[in-house]
Design a protein around this motif. Structure first.
Motif, PDB file in Angstrom:
ATOM      1  N   GLU A 136       0.834  -1.209   0.000  1.00  0.00           N
ATOM      2  CA  GLU A 136       0.000   0.000   0.000  1.00  0.00           C
ATOM      3  C   GLU A 136       0.869   1.259   0.000  1.00  0.00           C
ATOM      4  OE1 GLU A 136      -3.145  -0.061   2.941  1.00  0.00           O
ATOM      5  OE2 GLU A 136      -3.283   2.125   2.941  1.00  0.00           O
ATOM      6  N   THR A 146     -11.517   0.558  11.565  1.00  0.00           N
ATOM      7  CA  THR A 146     -10.691   1.262  10.570  1.00  0.00           C
ATOM      8  C   THR A 146      -9.479   1.884  11.256  1.00  0.00           C
ATOM      9  OG1 THR A 146     -12.837   1.816   9.629  1.00  0.00           O
ATOM     10  CG2 THR A 146     -10.910   2.751   8.538  1.00  0.00           C
ATOM     11  N   HIS A 147      -9.711   2.413  12.446  1.00  0.00           N
ATOM     12  CA  HIS A 147      -8.636   2.938  13.286  1.00  0.00           C
ATOM     13  C   HIS A 147      -7.589   1.827  13.501  1.00  0.00           C
ATOM     14  CE1 HIS A 147      -7.502   5.407  17.001  1.00  0.00           C
ATOM     15  NE2 HIS A 147      -7.040   4.227  17.388  1.00  0.00           N
ATOM     16  N   LYS A 207      -7.215  -0.827  11.708  1.00  0.00           N
ATOM     17  CA  LYS A 207      -6.585  -1.183  10.426  1.00  0.00           C
ATOM     18  C   LYS A 207      -5.364  -0.283  10.209  1.00  0.00           C
ATOM     19  CE  LYS A 207      -5.936  -1.458   5.792  1.00  0.00           C
ATOM     20  NZ  LYS A 207      -5.074  -0.607   4.959  1.00  0.00           N
ATOM     21  N   GLY A 208      -5.507   0.965  10.592  1.00  0.00           N
ATOM     22  CA  GLY A 208      -4.375   1.893  10.478  1.00  0.00           C
ATOM     23  C   GLY A 208      -3.215   1.460  11.372  1.00  0.00           C
ATOM     24  N   ALA A 220      -2.295   8.496  10.333  1.00  0.00           N
ATOM     25  CA  ALA A 220      -3.638   8.445   9.731  1.00  0.00           C
ATOM     26  C   ALA A 220      -4.572   9.441  10.411  1.00  0.00           C
ATOM     27  CB  ALA A 220      -4.193   7.031   9.841  1.00  0.00           C
ATOM     28  N   LEU A 221      -4.559   9.458  11.746  1.00  0.00           N
ATOM     29  CA  LEU A 221      -5.489  10.354  12.459  1.00  0.00           C
ATOM     30  C   LEU A 221      -5.156  11.814  12.197  1.00  0.00           C
ATOM     31  CD1 LEU A 221      -6.136   8.662  15.922  1.00  0.00           C
ATOM     32  CD2 LEU A 221      -7.101   8.160  13.677  1.00  0.00           C
ATOM     33  N   LEU A 265      -6.430  12.567   8.755  1.00  0.00           N
ATOM     34  CA  LEU A 265      -7.898  12.604   8.721  1.00  0.00           C
ATOM     35  C   LEU A 265      -8.448  13.832   9.436  1.00  0.00           C
ATOM     36  CD1 LEU A 265      -8.505   8.819   9.422  1.00  0.00           C
ATOM     37  CD2 LEU A 265      -9.153  10.038   7.329  1.00  0.00           C
TER      38      LEU A 265
HETATM   39  C1  MEV Z   1      -5.758   3.150   5.346  1.00  0.00           C
HETATM   40  O1  MEV Z   1      -4.894   2.109   4.988  1.00  0.00           O
HETATM   41  C2  MEV Z   1      -5.798   3.318   6.851  1.00  0.00           C
HETATM   42  C3  MEV Z   1      -6.759   4.389   7.376  1.00  0.00           C
HETATM   43  O2  MEV Z   1      -8.072   4.132   6.902  1.00  0.00           O
HETATM   44  C4  MEV Z   1      -6.705   4.320   8.864  1.00  0.00           C
HETATM   45  C5  MEV Z   1      -7.715   5.220   9.577  1.00  0.00           C
HETATM   46  O3  MEV Z   1      -8.761   5.543   9.000  1.00  0.00           O
HETATM   47  O4  MEV Z   1      -7.418   5.564  10.737  1.00  0.00           O
HETATM   48  C6  MEV Z   1      -6.392   5.754   6.867  1.00  0.00           C
END
Ligand code: MEV
Length: 404
Positions: free
Chosen positions: A88, A262-263, A265-266, A365-366, A369
């Motif tokens: 990625e 998702t957090h 996943k980051g 990521a945070l 975002l």
């Molecule tokens: C993308 O690989 C990871 C994020 O989606 C993590 C997140 O949203 O905190 C950007």
């Protein structure tokens, strides 16, 4: 990390602008990467087909991924180079960038627990599960002895069975499970604890009755954990609004499993990339992380961020079952190069560095975002990369023309 040259710095400005050969030279100059490993990486860092064929079944080729070095990491007062294998875009740059911000306030700090793996033995149709539980608990020393006898090599290296739990899962069907907690030293330990589970099962059955079911590790290695913390000042982060934004993003993840996943996943962007580069079983790490995140009954973030007077403070708590011996750590030469570069000398140190990579990835990521959004950052990075490639292409052309 005792053998690591003390002069090693993970802060290498302009590394991204160098060509791959120059980057490898820089890595050799740290004193960490051997010439032999560098040559292997220069040749593409691939497994030979022969080794691949011994590692898996029905092999037809080897599958490649970019192998990168995340920079700027300072972990428990030491600079550390962090190998990452990931497809990625932006993961490596984002982690390096966040690590640079964190190092300004000292870096990442934390510890790993003792390397205690959990193994499970299942019993079904146990006639009186509560009574059986008491009997098994009364025989713990005998069970530990049988467990240790199954893993003499590990016991010799200082490991062995340390504790036990007996859980009645279903009284009606007589389902009882025995957990054994085993110190596996610097191994990931799956084979070790599987051997323990198989060895103790017939012994325990003498006290439980019923039938023996599964005998296998639990990938929720609840007693093999990493806890880290770090701070970043609001100025370095980009101002108080961004600091506030990161904390609000953390709160969102604490309140909502749809966001927490998702957090996390980051977080796992960093953890998995290092796991892959270092030859670790990333499926077990993933499984354990998500099971741990949901242990309270609600899926929770693995890293949380709070406001401090001067900025933000992050805390991470997660299970990490990793090893520096066994698995592909010896057969895979690219993994061996990774170990040279990272310079860790225990499974606990590896786990701490992996967790730091996870924390850095989460912070990056945070921050993105909470600020300009993730897409603009990606696009900026993409065009910077294009620019570097275009410059390298023009330079090569100029050299070629000069040689004509
Ligand atoms: C993308 O690989 C990871 C994020 O989606 C993590 C997140 O949203 O905190 C950007």
């Amino acid at each position: 990390m005792s053998d690591q040259p003390s002069s090693v710095t993970s802060r290498i400005p302009g590394f991204y602008r160098e060509r791959i050969e120059e980057r490898l030279r820089t890595m050799i100059e740290t004193g960490l990467l051997s010439e032999k490993s560098a040559q292997h990486l220069r040749d593409g860092g691939r497994l030979t087909l022969d080794v691949a064929d011994r590692m898996s079944e029905n092999v037809i080729a080897v599958h490649g991924l970019p192998l990168s070095i995340a920079l700027n990491f300072r972990v428990n007062h030491r600079d550390v180079l962090v190998p990452m294998a990931v497809e990625e875009p932006s993961v490596v740059a984002a982690a390096s960038n966040a690590a640079r911000q964190v190092r300004m306030t000292g870096g990442f700090f934390g510890e790993a627990t003792a390397p205690i793996m959990t193994t499970q033995v299942q019993f079904d149709d146990v006639p009186n599960p509560r009574q059986a539980r008491a009997r098994v608990e009364a025989e713990r020393e005998r069970i530990f002895k049988v467990a240790d006898e199954a893993i003499p090599g590990m016991v010799k290296r200082g490991g062995g069975c340390r504790d036990m739990d007996v859980r009645v899962l279903d009284e009606e069907h007589g389902v009882l499970v025995v957990h054994l907690y085993v110190d596996v030293g610097d191994a990931m330990g799956a084979n070790v604890v599987d051997a323990v589970a198989e060895a103790v099962a017939p012994e325990i059955r003498e006290f439980t009755g019923g039938t023996v079911g599964l005998r296998i590790l639990s990938n929720l290695s609840i007693r093999r954990r990493v806890r880290l913390h770090c701070e970043v000042s609001a100025d370095v982060l980009g101002g108080p609004d961004l600091a506030e934004g990161v904390v609000k993003a953390s709160r969102f993840a604490e309140l909502d499993p749809y966001r927490a996943v998702t957090h996390n996943k980051g977080v796992m962007n960093g953890v998995d990339a290092v796991a892959l580069a270092m030859g670790q079983d990333w499926r077990s790490i993933e499984a354990g992380a998500h099971a741990f995140a949901s242990l309270t009954g609600t899926y929770k973030p693995l890293v949380v961020w709070r406001r401090t007077e001067s900025g933000i403070r992050g805390e991470l708590d997660m299970p990490l079952a990793v090893g520096i011996v066994g698995g592909s750590t010896r057969v895979h030469r690219g993994v061996r190069a990774g170990f040279e570069l990272m310079g860790v000398t225990s499974a606990g140190e590896l786990a701490i560095v992996m967790a730091a990579a996870g924390m850095a990835s989460n912070l990056a990521a945070l921050r993105a975002l909470a600020g300009e959004g993730i897409q603009r950052g990606h696009m900026r990075l993409h065009s910077r990369k294009q620019e570097v490639h275009e410059n390298a292409r023009l330079q090569t052309k100029a050299v070629e023309r000069g040689g004509q």
